[in-house]
Design a protein around this motif. Structure first.
Motif, PDB file in Angstrom:
ATOM      1  N   GLU A 110       0.633   9.089   3.884  1.00 41.97           N
ATOM      2  CA  GLU A 110       0.207   7.711   3.608  1.00 41.97           C
ATOM      3  C   GLU A 110       0.557   6.708   4.705  1.00 41.97           C
ATOM      4  O   GLU A 110       1.379   5.811   4.498  1.00 41.97           O
ATOM      5  CB  GLU A 110       0.794   7.241   2.278  1.00 41.97           C
ATOM      6  CG  GLU A 110       0.112   7.812   1.067  1.00 41.97           C
ATOM      7  CD  GLU A 110      -1.367   7.492   1.004  1.00 41.97           C
ATOM      8  OE1 GLU A 110      -1.763   6.333   1.208  1.00 41.97           O
ATOM      9  OE2 GLU A 110      -2.149   8.430   0.763  1.00 41.97           O
ATOM     10  N   GLY A 111      -0.009   6.874   5.862  1.00 43.70           N
ATOM     11  CA  GLY A 111       0.159   5.909   6.939  1.00 43.70           C
ATOM     12  C   GLY A 111       1.397   6.105   7.793  1.00 43.70           C
ATOM     13  O   GLY A 111       1.636   5.351   8.722  1.00 43.70           O
ATOM     14  N   VAL A 112       2.223   7.102   7.482  1.00 44.13           N
ATOM     15  CA  VAL A 112       3.450   7.344   8.246  1.00 44.13           C
ATOM     16  C   VAL A 112       3.353   8.706   8.923  1.00 44.13           C
ATOM     17  O   VAL A 112       3.252   9.733   8.245  1.00 44.13           O
ATOM     18  CB  VAL A 112       4.707   7.297   7.334  1.00 44.13           C
ATOM     19  CG1 VAL A 112       5.959   7.604   8.125  1.00 44.13           C
ATOM     20  CG2 VAL A 112       4.818   5.955   6.640  1.00 44.13           C
ATOM     21  N   ASN A 113       3.361   8.722  10.249  1.00 43.60           N
ATOM     22  CA  ASN A 113       3.436   9.962  11.031  1.00 43.60           C
ATOM     23  C   ASN A 113       4.874  10.133  11.469  1.00 43.60           C
ATOM     24  O   ASN A 113       5.470   9.210  12.022  1.00 43.60           O
ATOM     25  CB  ASN A 113       2.556   9.880  12.277  1.00 43.60           C
ATOM     26  CG  ASN A 113       1.142  10.322  12.013  1.00 43.60           C
ATOM     27  OD1 ASN A 113       0.912  11.231  11.236  1.00 43.60           O
ATOM     28  ND2 ASN A 113       0.195   9.678  12.659  1.00 43.60           N
ATOM     29  N   SER A 114       5.449  11.275  11.229  1.00 36.75           N
ATOM     30  CA  SER A 114       6.816  11.522  11.680  1.00 36.75           C
ATOM     31  C   SER A 114       6.951  12.974  12.119  1.00 36.75           C
ATOM     32  O   SER A 114       6.299  13.860  11.578  1.00 36.75           O
ATOM     33  CB  SER A 114       7.816  11.197  10.568  1.00 36.75           C
ATOM     34  OG  SER A 114       7.492  11.901   9.392  1.00 36.75           O
TER      35      SER A 114
ATOM     36  N   TYR B 151       2.271  13.956   8.193  1.00 36.65           N
ATOM     37  CA  TYR B 151       1.609  12.692   7.894  1.00 36.65           C
ATOM     38  C   TYR B 151       1.621  12.465   6.382  1.00 36.65           C
ATOM     39  O   TYR B 151       1.233  13.337   5.620  1.00 36.65           O
ATOM     40  CB  TYR B 151       0.162  12.706   8.391  1.00 36.65           C
ATOM     41  CG  TYR B 151      -0.612  11.481   7.981  1.00 36.65           C
ATOM     42  CD1 TYR B 151      -0.480  10.290   8.676  1.00 36.65           C
ATOM     43  CD2 TYR B 151      -1.475  11.518   6.889  1.00 36.65           C
ATOM     44  CE1 TYR B 151      -1.184   9.165   8.301  1.00 36.65           C
ATOM     45  CE2 TYR B 151      -2.179  10.396   6.510  1.00 36.65           C
ATOM     46  CZ  TYR B 151      -2.029   9.217   7.222  1.00 36.65           C
ATOM     47  OH  TYR B 151      -2.715   8.101   6.835  1.00 36.65           O
TER      48      TYR B 151
ATOM     49  N   GLU C  98       0.803  -1.211   0.000  1.00 34.92           N
ATOM     50  CA  GLU C  98       0.000   0.000   0.000  1.00 34.92           C
ATOM     51  C   GLU C  98       0.848   1.279   0.000  1.00 34.92           C
ATOM     52  O   GLU C  98       0.315   2.361  -0.197  1.00 34.92           O
ATOM     53  CB  GLU C  98      -0.984   0.024   1.172  1.00 34.92           C
ATOM     54  CG  GLU C  98      -0.334   0.034   2.538  1.00 34.92           C
ATOM     55  CD  GLU C  98      -0.121  -1.370   3.091  1.00 34.92           C
ATOM     56  OE1 GLU C  98      -0.303  -2.362   2.369  1.00 34.92           O
ATOM     57  OE2 GLU C  98       0.259  -1.472   4.261  1.00 34.92           O
ATOM     58  N   ALA C  99       2.166   1.177   0.170  1.00 37.24           N
ATOM     59  CA  ALA C  99       3.034   2.356   0.175  1.00 37.24           C
ATOM     60  C   ALA C  99       3.518   2.714  -1.225  1.00 37.24           C
ATOM     61  O   ALA C  99       4.177   3.715  -1.399  1.00 37.24           O
ATOM     62  CB  ALA C  99       4.231   2.125   1.096  1.00 37.24           C
TER      63      ALA C  99
END
Length: 164
Positions: free
Chosen positions: A131-135, A129, A42-43
């Motif tokens: 695509e599913g990655v919070n940093s 944020y 999905e990435a």
């Protein structure tokens, strides 16, 4: 398009000094082990023929995206692999209703590609944020007018393990 690069005011040595020191020491670098990374399906980011419709000169346009930054939908974000820092406009923070008290007062000078110098108001840590990655990333705050609300430079690109 301007490129932002840290100069001697930020790191303490100039590019030519660093290059001269590196040549003078000539230390053998040990071979690094190769890193492999697999991304979940999905990435994947895929492009099709419709994405080429409005591009007149392929591979010469800036990568301008829209992301959630600090829990706000922010448009006109330039992904700039020539920039050595992440930058946000003070006006953008105000529109995001982020208090100026959240900005850590850290005076720095940013030197642009053409040699112009801009001073920062401070720095702030913001959640980005994608695509599913919070940093969380350190972002320098400037009080200048630019065409972009945010410039995400090499620190963000490298953290995301991305190739723009």
């Amino acid at each position: 398009m301007n490129v932002i690069s840290g100069g001697s005011d930020i790191c303490g040595t100039s590019y030519s000094e660093s290059k001269g020191n590196a040549k003078a020491t000539k230390v053998e670098k040990p071979e690094r082990p190769k890193k492999t990374m697999t991304l979940p399906k999905e990435a994947d980011v895929l492009f099709n023929d419709e994405d080429w419709d409005n591009i007149q000169d392929p591979h010469h346009e800036g990568l301008i995206i829209t992301l959630y930054v600090g829990n706000y939908f922010v448009r006109r974000i330039l992904v700039d692999n020539g920039s050595s820092v992440n930058i946000i406009l003070l006006d953008t923070l105000k529109r995001m209703k982020i208090l100026e008290s959240k900005i850590v007062s850290q005076y720095s000078v940013l030197v642009g590609f053409s040699g112009e110098a801009n001073s920062t108001v401070g720095e702030i840590k913001l959640l980005v944020y994608i695509e599913g990655v919070n940093s969380t990333h350190k972002v320098y705050v400037i009080d200048e007018l630019t065409s972009f609300n945010v410039i995400l430079g090499r620190p963000w690109i490298h953290d995301m393990k991305a190739v723009p």
